[in-house]
Structure formats: structure tokens, C-alpha cells
Design a protein around this motif. Structure first.
Motif: not given
Length: 99
Positions: A56, A69, A81, A84
Motif C-alpha cells: 500500500v 487495504t 498486503i 496495509g
């Protein structure tokens, strides 16, 4: 906020972790944390375990990172991820890795 830096400090020494978390507010102490190179190496090793993971963008606003997210969480093609952002009842958390 608890960071990788704080976790590595606590892993080396619980007292150091406690002090970094604000155990002695107001007292000055030298920065005894891990070197930036160590933190970058830990990040790279963790991310290498999950190829195809998506980071992210941390240059966006908190709301934009949280929305990104959410979108990634529901995408079954995303195995991981990185960085996030989530929040609940006013507590904001940036997670190093979400699986």
C-alpha cells in the motif's frame, strides 16, 4: 504506534522495548535501535516469502491507504498486503504484512 523497529528492539532486549514504547516518558536516552539497513533487510526477507504481494502506497492519506487495504483484502488474487492500514474505534494500525 508499534513498528518493526520497536519489535526488533524488544527482541534484542525487553527493557529496550519497554523504553522505546514510552516506559520512561520525558527521560532522554540515546537511540539504541537497529540500523536502518537491518530494518530494510527484514522487510525484504519478509516480502520475498510472498511473491505477488502488494504494498500500500504510504505517500497517500490515511483514508486512501485504508481504502486501498480494503480493496486488496477482498481480492483473492492478492497473496499478501504489505503496509496495509486498518482502524477500529479510533485506533489506527499500519500492518507490516497481512496474509
Amino acid at each position: 504506534m508499534l513498528t518493526r523497529y520497536d519489535l526488533l528492539a524488544a527482541h534484542q532486549c525487553m527493557l529496550r522495548g519497554w523504553l522505546r514504547a514510552g516506559g520512561m516518558r520525558g527521560a532522554e536516552s540515546p537511540d539504541l535501535g537497529p540500523r536502518r539497513e537491518d530494518l530494510d533487510e527484514v522487510r525484504a526477507l519478509a516480502r520475498a516469502r510472498y511473491p505477488g504481494g502488494i504494498a500500500v502506497d504510504h505517500d497517500q492519506s490515511w483514508a486512501a491507504r485504508e481504502e486501498a487495504t480494503r480493496r486488496l483484502l477482498v481480492d483473492p488474487a492478492v497473496p499478501a498486503i504489505f503496509d496495509g492500514c486498518v482502524s477500529f474505534q479510533g485506533v489506527e494500525v499500519r500492518v507490516g504484512m497481512l496474509l
